[in-house]
Design a protein around this motif. Structure first.
Motif, PDB file in Angstrom:
ATOM      1  N   ASN A 138     -28.392  -0.068 -18.578  1.00 14.19           N
ATOM      2  CA  ASN A 138     -29.353   1.012 -18.351  1.00 14.19           C
ATOM      3  C   ASN A 138     -28.748   2.009 -17.370  1.00 14.19           C
ATOM      4  N   ASN A 139     -29.518   3.030 -17.017  1.00 13.07           N
ATOM      5  CA  ASN A 139     -28.991   4.134 -16.203  1.00 13.07           C
ATOM      6  C   ASN A 139     -29.345   4.025 -14.728  1.00 13.07           C
ATOM      7  N   TRP A 140     -29.679   2.827 -14.252  1.00 13.58           N
ATOM      8  CA  TRP A 140     -30.087   2.685 -12.859  1.00 13.58           C
ATOM      9  C   TRP A 140     -28.938   3.003 -11.901  1.00 13.58           C
ATOM     10  N   ASP A 212     -34.551   2.029 -19.056  1.00 15.90           N
ATOM     11  CA  ASP A 212     -33.914   3.181 -18.400  1.00 15.90           C
ATOM     12  C   ASP A 212     -34.893   3.858 -17.455  1.00 15.90           C
ATOM     13  N   TYR A 222     -26.533   8.645 -12.996  1.00 14.64           N
ATOM     14  CA  TYR A 222     -27.409   7.490 -12.797  1.00 14.64           C
ATOM     15  C   TYR A 222     -28.668   7.929 -12.057  1.00 14.64           C
TER      16      TYR A 222
END
Length: 561
Positions: A138-140, A212, A222
């Motif tokens: 995911n985009n964390w 996400d 991010y």
């Protein structure tokens, strides 16, 4: 409201790496702490919160633990720790230890096993995921900048790390992991400690599918995924289980570090009928000068903003939970530099801020050196800094992002964590008496003027003012348990409030400016006999019909009915 020893306590935080070095290697240690126990007794504190001393490779100064039941070699031995604990208890001082169980070091035996294969018995002790479209799961964004995921070639999957890539997050969904943690906690409590400060404890429950994060900053690869790992779906279940299995069996103190909680959530965590923790560290007031881009996006704030936040927590938890009172710690800049005046009025403003913290409802926390009025430091070069968060941010913004290094350094001077981590200033000898060697982090150059030896010798020092505040809390239960009512809510110069308990009444007046300010109080507060309990200037005759407060003046009066 029930009365408990931990509500009446005053806590002193020791950051061991920077407190006192006994062996000359430049790093504070347990024997250094032992040598200063009488200093702590003299101050009058009743609890020590000891930042991590467990075995660690020190990627994040001990918050990356590789063995929960051993002592870091740099700090000493378990025998040293036991001697320290005995010395504290002999002086009537309790000890709470840092509990860091959202993550471990990647050198912890559990993670060493976990990364070996997908079917390893320890695999599910951590949070592993396959990549998505050739990228991270995911985009964390990590709290320390960059991705919150690290690819591991051995198994071809990513592990989650909300902090450093050497701090993999534990998987609290795994019952066996929780059992291991509860056994470890019990082991320490059976050794005689008096409680835990729980590091980012409200991060331990994540939303299961790890979605996400919303794109708030399109210019960044991010994004902050906080809504999916702060105060997660099973957090109360986990904390209640911890309480039932471990905490309820001991008369101890627990405080949970919980970024992102509001007063209503804190009431759930700390309600005495819920069986979770005694109090929380909340961050609303610590974020007061943070802009839309976060901590390093520094924005001005007003006293009314600050009073609004402090008052919200005083009234919001009254009768529902319990407050922790702090304005700095090992992760925050020095309070006199941030909220006071670390120049002309350093002594006066340090005492004024101390008055604020020790006259509110809750348990006050003193961070080492605060009682001396220690200040922020302004190192000239990024090479002088040691904090991983600061170094990662500088690399991301300046080296990779092309930001103005002078502007980034200004932000570091204001908000960097190393502001709090410069060595304790004991005297005016070389390296402030902290070490006979070369300190791991340079000493603040103002140590020749600001140090404990001078403070102990001066009855009007910040140290002796703290000592008196601590004595007053022991003498007057109203300072601990009394209700809080804000006065002069619209004033941008004066913070004033009343404390009331069982027919008793106290008035607290604080000038947050470098100017003399006239204070117009309601009529019922100007009449009648009053006793000055404490003030940070020499006592003077007062005209209560037009009361004037001197720069950064603090006054606490008791009313006689």
């Amino acid at each position: 409201m029930e009365r408990h020893w931990w509500k009446e306590a005053v806590v002193y935080q020791i950051y061991p790496r920077s407190f006192m070095d006994a062996n000359g290697d430049g790093i504070g240690d347990l024997r250094g702490i032992i040598s200063k126990l009488d200093y702590l007794k003299e101050l009058g504190v009743s609890v020590i919160w000891l930042s991590p001393v467990y075995r660690s490779p020190n990627d994040d100064n001990g918050y990356d633990i590789s063995d929960y039941q051993n002592i870091m070699d740099e700090f000493g031995t378990m025998a040293d720790w036991e001697e320290m604990l005995a010395g504290l208890h002999e002086r009537g001082i309790k000890l709470i230890m840092d509990l860091v169980v959202n993550h471990t070091s990647d050198e912890h035996a559990w993670f060493v096993e976990s990364r070996k294969s997908k079917d390893n018995p320890y695999r599910d002790y951590y949070i592993w995921r396959e990549g998505k479209d050739g990228c991270e799961p995911n985009n964390w964004e990590s709290c320390f900048s960059g991705s919150a995921w690290e690819y591991d070639e051995t198994t071809g999957e990513y592990f989650l790390h909300l902090f450093s890539k050497k701090q993999p997050d534990l998987n609290w969904e795994n019952e066996k992991l929780r059992d291991e943690i509860y056994k470890m906690m019990t082991w320490w409590l059976d050794k005689g400690i008096d409680g835990f400060r729980m590091d980012v404890i409200n991060f331990i429950s994540k939303v299961p599918n790890l979605p996400d994060a919303e794109i708030v900053h399109p210019d960044r690869p991010y994004q902050g995924g906080h809504r999916y790992f702060m105060n997660g779906p099973r957090i109360h279940e986990f904390l209640h289980e911890m309480h039932e299995r471990v905490l309820s069996k001991y008369d101890i103190m627990t405080v949970g570090e919980m970024p992102g909680v509001d007063a209503d959530e804190a009431a759930l965590y700390t309600g005495e009928d819920r069986g979770e923790v005694n109090m929380v560290f909340q961050f609303e007031h610590m974020d007061i000068d943070s802009g839309p881009r976060g901590k390093w996006d520094i924005q001005p704030f007003t006293l009314t903003d600050f009073k609004g936040l402090m008052s919200k927590w005083q009234t919001g938890l009254n009768g529902r939970g319990w407050n922790s009172l702090y304005l700095n710690n090992h992760d925050q800049p020095r309070m006199v530099s941030r909220f006071g005046d670390d120049g002309t009025y350093r002594v006066e403003s340090a005492k004024m801020l101390a008055t604020l913290l020790h006259t509110m409802q809750g348990t006050p926390y003193i961070y080492q050196g605060e009682e001396l009025g220690m200040t922020n430091v302004q190192f000239a070069s990024i090479d002088d800094y040691r904090d991983i968060e600061t170094l990662n941010m500088y690399r991301t913004e300046v080296i990779e992002g092309g930001a103005d290094p002078e502007q980034v350094m200004r932000a570091i001077h204001i908000k960097g964590r190393d502001n709090a981590r410069t060595p304790m200033q004991w005297d005016d000898s070389s390296h402030a008496g902290f070490t006979t060697g070369t300190p791991w982090l340079a000493v603040n150059p103002n140590y020749t003027e600001i140090h404990a030896k001078a403070a102990l010798a001066d009855p009007n020092s910040v140290f002796h003012y703290y000592k008196r505040l601590i004595e007053l809390r022991k003498e007057h239960p109203i300072l601990v348990y009394g209700d809080y009512t804000l006065l002069l809510a619209d004033s941008e110069q004066i913070y004033a409030y009343v404390r009331e308990l069982e027919g008793q009444r106290l008035l607290v007046l604080l000038n947050f400016t470098a100017e003399s300010v006239r204070c117009e109080l309601p009529g019922d507060l100007t009449d009648g006999e009053k006793e000055l309990l404490i003030g940070n200037y020499e006592a003077a005759e007062r005209d209560w019909q037009g009361l004037e407060l001197r720069p950064y003046e603090a006054l606490v009066y008791r009313f006689f009915c």
